[in-house]
Each structure stands twice: as C-alpha cells, then as structure tokens.
Design an enzyme around this catalytic site. Structure first.
Site, PDB file in Angstrom:
ATOM      1  N   HIS A   1      51.352  29.023  46.933  1.00 32.07           N
ATOM      2  CA  HIS A   1      51.147  28.929  45.490  1.00 32.07           C
ATOM      3  C   HIS A   1      49.750  29.430  45.117  1.00 32.07           C
ATOM      4  CE1 HIS A   1      53.214  27.278  42.112  1.00 32.07           C
ATOM      5  NE2 HIS A   1      52.229  26.474  41.735  1.00 32.07           N
TER       6      HIS A   1
ATOM      7  N   THR B   1      49.370  25.876  50.761  1.00 36.58           N
ATOM      8  CA  THR B   1      50.376  26.367  49.842  1.00 36.58           C
ATOM      9  C   THR B   1      50.226  27.850  49.502  1.00 36.58           C
ATOM     10  OG1 THR B   1      51.135  26.239  47.554  1.00 36.58           O
ATOM     11  CG2 THR B   1      48.975  25.339  47.995  1.00 36.58           C
TER      12      THR B   1
ATOM     13  N   PHE C   1      44.278  19.579  37.152  1.00 33.50           N
ATOM     14  CA  PHE C   1      44.631  19.687  38.573  1.00 33.50           C
ATOM     15  C   PHE C   1      43.331  19.709  39.387  1.00 33.50           C
ATOM     16  CE2 PHE C   1      46.512  21.207  42.431  1.00 33.50           C
ATOM     17  CZ  PHE C   1      47.893  21.064  42.314  1.00 33.50           C
TER      18      PHE C   1
ATOM     19  N   ALA D   1      39.904  24.449  39.688  1.00 30.89           N
ATOM     20  CA  ALA D   1      39.705  24.512  41.144  1.00 30.89           C
ATOM     21  C   ALA D   1      41.046  24.814  41.792  1.00 30.89           C
ATOM     22  CB  ALA D   1      39.148  23.193  41.666  1.00 30.89           C
ATOM     23  N   VAL D   2      41.145  25.975  42.405  1.00 29.06           N
ATOM     24  CA  VAL D   2      42.349  26.346  43.129  1.00 29.06           C
ATOM     25  C   VAL D   2      42.004  26.311  44.614  1.00 29.06           C
ATOM     26  CG1 VAL D   2      44.295  27.933  43.238  1.00 29.06           C
ATOM     27  CG2 VAL D   2      42.859  27.886  41.190  1.00 29.06           C
TER      28      VAL D   2
ATOM     29  N   PHE E   1      33.889  32.534  34.054  1.00 28.45           N
ATOM     30  CA  PHE E   1      34.865  32.158  35.090  1.00 28.45           C
ATOM     31  C   PHE E   1      34.282  31.041  35.945  1.00 28.45           C
ATOM     32  CE2 PHE E   1      37.132  33.052  39.171  1.00 28.45           C
ATOM     33  CZ  PHE E   1      38.429  32.857  38.707  1.00 28.45           C
TER      34      PHE E   1
ATOM     35  N   ARG F   1      30.591  23.245  45.971  1.00 24.67           N
ATOM     36  CA  ARG F   1      30.256  24.096  44.826  1.00 24.67           C
ATOM     37  C   ARG F   1      30.382  23.352  43.495  1.00 24.67           C
ATOM     38  NH1 ARG F   1      31.976  26.713  49.010  1.00 24.67           N
ATOM     39  NH2 ARG F   1      31.507  28.902  49.429  1.00 24.67           N
TER      40      ARG F   1
ATOM     41  N   GLU G   1      47.273  27.556  33.500  1.00 22.65           N
ATOM     42  CA  GLU G   1      47.345  27.415  32.037  1.00 22.65           C
ATOM     43  C   GLU G   1      46.037  27.813  31.339  1.00 22.65           C
ATOM     44  OE1 GLU G   1      48.794  24.954  34.105  1.00 22.65           O
ATOM     45  OE2 GLU G   1      50.721  25.884  33.613  1.00 22.65           O
TER      46      GLU G   1
END
Ligand code: INI
Length: 163
Positions: free
Chosen positions: A96, A94, A30, A88-89, A121, A135, A66
């Site tokens: 989510h 969203t 993702f 990467a979030v 992390f 980043r 995941e």
C-alpha cells in the site's frame, strides 16, 4: 565570455517575515503518533515567526491519500497564502505504501502547480517507525517545522514576484 558572480545579478527570494500570512495546515490522522508532533512543530514554527493563531486553520483528514483533495480545496478558496500538508507513510510490510506515498506526493505537487498557492510537503515517507519518529521531533529534527518554514518562504516569495 564573462563569468558573472551571484553578487552582481538581481536575486529575488522569500524570507521568514510571516506576520499577516494566512496558513492552512492539513494533517492526516493515520499514524497520528507521528503526525501530531509534526503538527506541533509546524504550529510552533509559524508562531515563532509571527503568524497569528487566528490566521491558522488546521484541517484533519483520514490519511495521507486524502491530503491532496483537501489541500486543493483550501488552496483554491483564496483564503490562504500557503498550505502545509502533514502526514506519515511508513512502509512496514504493506505494498500500500507505494500507492499512498506516490499519489500523495504527486497530488500535492499538482495542487501547488495548478492553484499557484504553495503547498509545503510535510509528509514523512519512511521504511520504519523509528525513522519517522526521528524526523518528528526526534534526533533528525522536526519535518513539520521545516515544512512551515518552507511555506512561509514560498508565500513571501510569491508576494514579491507579484501577480
Ligand atoms: N495512510 C497514511 O497516512 N500513512 C500510511 O502509512 C498508510 N498506510 O500505510 O496504509 C495510509 N493508508 C491510508 C490511506 O492514506 C487512506 O486514508 C485510505 O486508503 C483510504 O482512502
């Protein structure tokens, strides 16, 4: 009361002598336009510090949510001195985001604490795409490379601390 200077006490810390370390990278697909540069940065840092390519395993997962499950499996396998989690979030619009980012971070921390294997992390959690690309090899460096250095330092530290 005597004030003790840090030079006078015994200090144990890791180093960046990475030859011989076995490293697993678990990378989310993702937002791969961000995660692939993170992975390249991590591999570049590992190579520059002497980790042989045959001692590196890359595993891909669908998304950041995941990452903890697969990091856990890799950590408990006994085959790796450290795991690097990359993802990467990006908040965007969203809700989510909070679930994915929160579960990912908490899950990875739990894997490290429960397994005794360092989990670095290398997951960006940003408000915008621009902050993420900055980043991931942009103007704010490469957090994948930073995570790789953390993995090396923690793996060498744990070796020094012994069983
Ligand atoms: N996964 C990410 O890695 N980054 C995101 O920004 C993201 N957002 O925003 O939804 C994301 N969602 C997918 C998630 O990680 C799982 O793969 C999915 O929910 C299936 O379990």
């Amino acid at each position: 009361m005597q004030v003790l200077a840090t030079e006078t006490v015994r200090i144990i810390e890791g180093d960046l002598a990475a030859a011989g370390l076995r490293i697993a990278c678990v990378a989310a697909r993702f937002n791969d336009f961000v995660v692939e540069p993170l992975l390249r940065g991590a591999l570049d840092a590992l190579g520059r510090h002497g980790v042989a390519p045959e001692r590196i395993q890359v595993v891909r997962v669908p998304g950041a949510f995941e990452l903890p499950l697969v990091a856990r499996k890799l950590a408990l396998s006994g085959g790796y001195d450290a795991v690097i989690a990359l993802g990467a979030v990006i908040r965007g619009d969203t809700p989510h985001f909070d679930y994915v980012a929160g579960e990912c971070a908490a899950g990875l921390a739990r894997v490290a604490a429960d397994s005794g294997v360092p989990v670095a992390f290398g997951v960006l959690t940003t408000d915008t795409v621009e902050q993420a690309t900055d980043r991931a090899g942009g103007k704010d460096g490469n957090k994948g490379a930073d995570a790789a250095l953390t993995a090396i330092e923690m793996a060498t530290l744990l070796r020094k601390l012994g069983p």
